[in-house]
Design an enzyme around this catalytic site. Structure first.
Site, PDB file in Angstrom:
ATOM      1  N   GLU A  95      29.370  42.287  50.166  1.00 24.60           N
ATOM      2  CA  GLU A  95      29.906  41.178  50.946  1.00 24.60           C
ATOM      3  C   GLU A  95      31.427  41.238  51.025  1.00 24.60           C
ATOM      4  OE1 GLU A  95      26.340  38.038  50.173  1.00 24.60           O
ATOM      5  OE2 GLU A  95      28.175  37.672  49.075  1.00 24.60           O
ATOM      6  N   CYS A 110      38.914  39.195  51.146  1.00 23.42           N
ATOM      7  CA  CYS A 110      38.446  39.532  49.803  1.00 23.42           C
ATOM      8  C   CYS A 110      37.448  40.679  49.929  1.00 23.42           C
ATOM      9  CB  CYS A 110      37.811  38.282  49.194  1.00 23.42           C
ATOM     10  SG  CYS A 110      37.160  38.555  47.546  1.00 23.42           S
ATOM     11  N   CYS A 117      27.909  45.374  40.059  1.00 17.26           N
ATOM     12  CA  CYS A 117      28.964  45.665  39.089  1.00 17.26           C
ATOM     13  C   CYS A 117      28.301  46.039  37.774  1.00 17.26           C
ATOM     14  CB  CYS A 117      29.858  44.436  38.896  1.00 17.26           C
ATOM     15  SG  CYS A 117      31.250  44.726  37.789  1.00 17.26           S
ATOM     16  N   CYS A 121      29.639  40.460  33.165  1.00 16.23           N
ATOM     17  CA  CYS A 121      30.298  39.265  32.625  1.00 16.23           C
ATOM     18  C   CYS A 121      29.295  38.118  32.767  1.00 16.23           C
ATOM     19  CB  CYS A 121      31.581  38.950  33.388  1.00 16.23           C
ATOM     20  SG  CYS A 121      32.772  40.291  33.303  1.00 16.23           S
ATOM     21  N   CYS A 124      29.254  35.623  35.834  1.00 18.01           N
ATOM     22  CA  CYS A 124      29.417  36.176  37.189  1.00 18.01           C
ATOM     23  C   CYS A 124      28.086  36.620  37.781  1.00 18.01           C
ATOM     24  CB  CYS A 124      30.383  37.355  37.141  1.00 18.01           C
ATOM     25  SG  CYS A 124      30.585  38.179  38.726  1.00 18.01           S
ATOM     26  N   CYS A 347      34.230  32.451  44.398  1.00 17.62           N
ATOM     27  CA  CYS A 347      34.404  33.435  43.326  1.00 17.62           C
ATOM     28  C   CYS A 347      33.151  33.520  42.467  1.00 17.62           C
ATOM     29  CB  CYS A 347      35.526  33.017  42.387  1.00 17.62           C
ATOM     30  SG  CYS A 347      37.095  32.882  43.146  1.00 17.62           S
TER      31      CYS A 347
END
Ligand code: SAH
Ligand code: SF4
Length: 380
Positions: A95, A110, A117, A121, A124, A347
């Site tokens: 995205e 962004c 990933c 974390c 996230c 975020c």
């Protein structure tokens, strides 16, 4: 040859483009002309590149394409944030988001650096995605280009009149785990005869890949943001597993050594506000101690929940008290306004929904060269 198997000219460095021209019997200097059409004009159709001879146009069309990632969906939030869900040729998705400033006269694109990933974390959503691979330089540059397509910002406008004025490498993925492709893409994006975004308008965010920070600073000179999120190794390792590999002491030392940081170009420390985890005034005090002597500024991010997340956002009262404490000590510490949450563009909310669950996580990671002893994949 079909369109998807032909070589894409986007994402090649200037030298590589010149070599391609040589390989089809054109003079290498033609690459300069072509570069202008690709990156200043945003042209995708060789036949419309009017300063190029018809013969060369035909030759280009025979061998190459100018391709963006496919936009599967484009969503615009009530607050005018825009998100593109992209589908790459192998079916993987990522995205890109455009976040306008308050006055909506400019804003930041962004950009994602990986599909998913490896870093998991805890707060996230991207880190929960099974499928992970590095994006290519073409896929990274392509994200900015399709944003410009969407807003009609071609040819490259003057810096002062651009809507898409800034870039933040803050989408899906850890940019410093895909450094080579990210660096190649950013060099293309920063080239003054093309897209022309200055390094001062680009911010790279990292969770703290210490060994890559100096190189990124020296080679790219972009602004640095660190996802800090905790002030003790204990808490940070709990919520960000990378801290076990590169603990706070090493991370802060790498920040001190970051080339190009100065009072005019401060390092941004991002801090996600998690209720009862990292949001006390004692944490704020320790935070200031950690960055002592560094040109620092802060960005406090209210935690954005996602389906299945195990944290709560700190209360607005606590976030304000945290921010006030830091500002009273002379640092900038704005509370980031959540943008685009109605389209899951805020975020930490990015994650491709239609990933292929069956795919073996380990194989994918090994194939992409991004599995290591610190991120062992669970047995498939
Ligand atoms: N991987 C890089 C780039 C992603 S930047 C990095 O971690 O720095 C995205 C920012 O949003 C990071 O600071 C990340 O820690 C933060 N973030 C992740 N999940 C979030 C959530 N649920 N709510 C608020 N911020 C989050
Ligand atoms: Fe990866 Fe950054 Fe999310 Fe951590 S916060 S899982 S490093 S994208």
């Amino acid at each position: 040859m079909s369109d998807t198997t032909m070589k894409n000219l986007i994402g090649l460095s200037r030298e590589e483009l010149a070599a391609e021209m040589a390989s089809i019997g054109e003079k290498p200097f033609r690459a300069k002309q072509l570069w202008h059409w690709l990156y200043n004009r945003g042209e995708t159709d060789f036949a419309k590149m009017t300063s190029i001879s018809k013969v060369m146009q035909a030759r280009l069309a025979e061998h190459y394409v100018v391709r963006r990632p496919l936009v599967e969906r484009e969503l615009t939030s009530v607050d005018t944030t825009r998100k593109w869900l992209l589908k790459f040729e192998d079916g993987n998705e990522a995205e890109t988001v455009y976040i306008p400033d308050e006055d909506e006269q400019r804003g930041a694109v962004c950009i994602s650096s990986q599909v998913g990933c490896t870093l998991t974390c805890k707060f996230c959503h991207t880190g929960t995605q099974l499928l992970v691979r590095n994006l290519t330089s073409a896929e990274i540059v392509g994200q900015f280009m399709l944003a410009r397509d969407s807003y009609g910002e071609w040819p490259t406008p003057d810096d002062s009149t651009r809507l898409l004025s800034n870039i933040v490498m803050m989408g899906m993925g850890e940019p410093l785990y895909n450094y080579e492709n990210v660096a190649k893409a950013l060099k293309i994006i920063m080239d003054g005869e093309g897209i022309g975004i200055s390094k001062r308008r680009i911010t790279l965010s990292t969770s703290g890949v210490v060994p890559m920070m100096a190189q990124a600073g020296a080679e790219l000179g972009v602004n640095l943001a660190i996802s800090l999120h905790a002030v003790t190794d204990d808490v940070r390792s709990q919520i960000m597993p990378i801290n076990k590999k590169y603990p706070l002491k090493e991370l802060m030392a790498a920040c001190r050594d970051y080339p190009g940081a100065s009072n005019a170009r401060r390092i941004t420390f991002e801090y996600v506000m998690l209720k009862g985890i990292n949001d006390s005034l004692a944490d704020a005090r320790e935070l200031l101690r950690l960055v002592k002597g560094l040109p620092a500024k802060f960005n406090l991010i209210p935690f954005n929940p996602w389906p299945g997340s195990e944290y709560e956002c700190s209360s607005m009262k606590d976030i304000r008290a945290f921010s006030d404490f830091i500002q009273d000590n002379g640092y900038s510490a704005p509370i980031r306004k959540s943008r685009g949450s109605d389209i899951l563009a805020a975020c930490g909310q990015l994650r491709s929904e239609s990933q292929r669950q069956k795919c073996s996580r380990l194989n994918e990671r090994l194939a992409a060269g991004i599995a290591d002893e610190h991120h062992p994949a669970p047995a498939a």
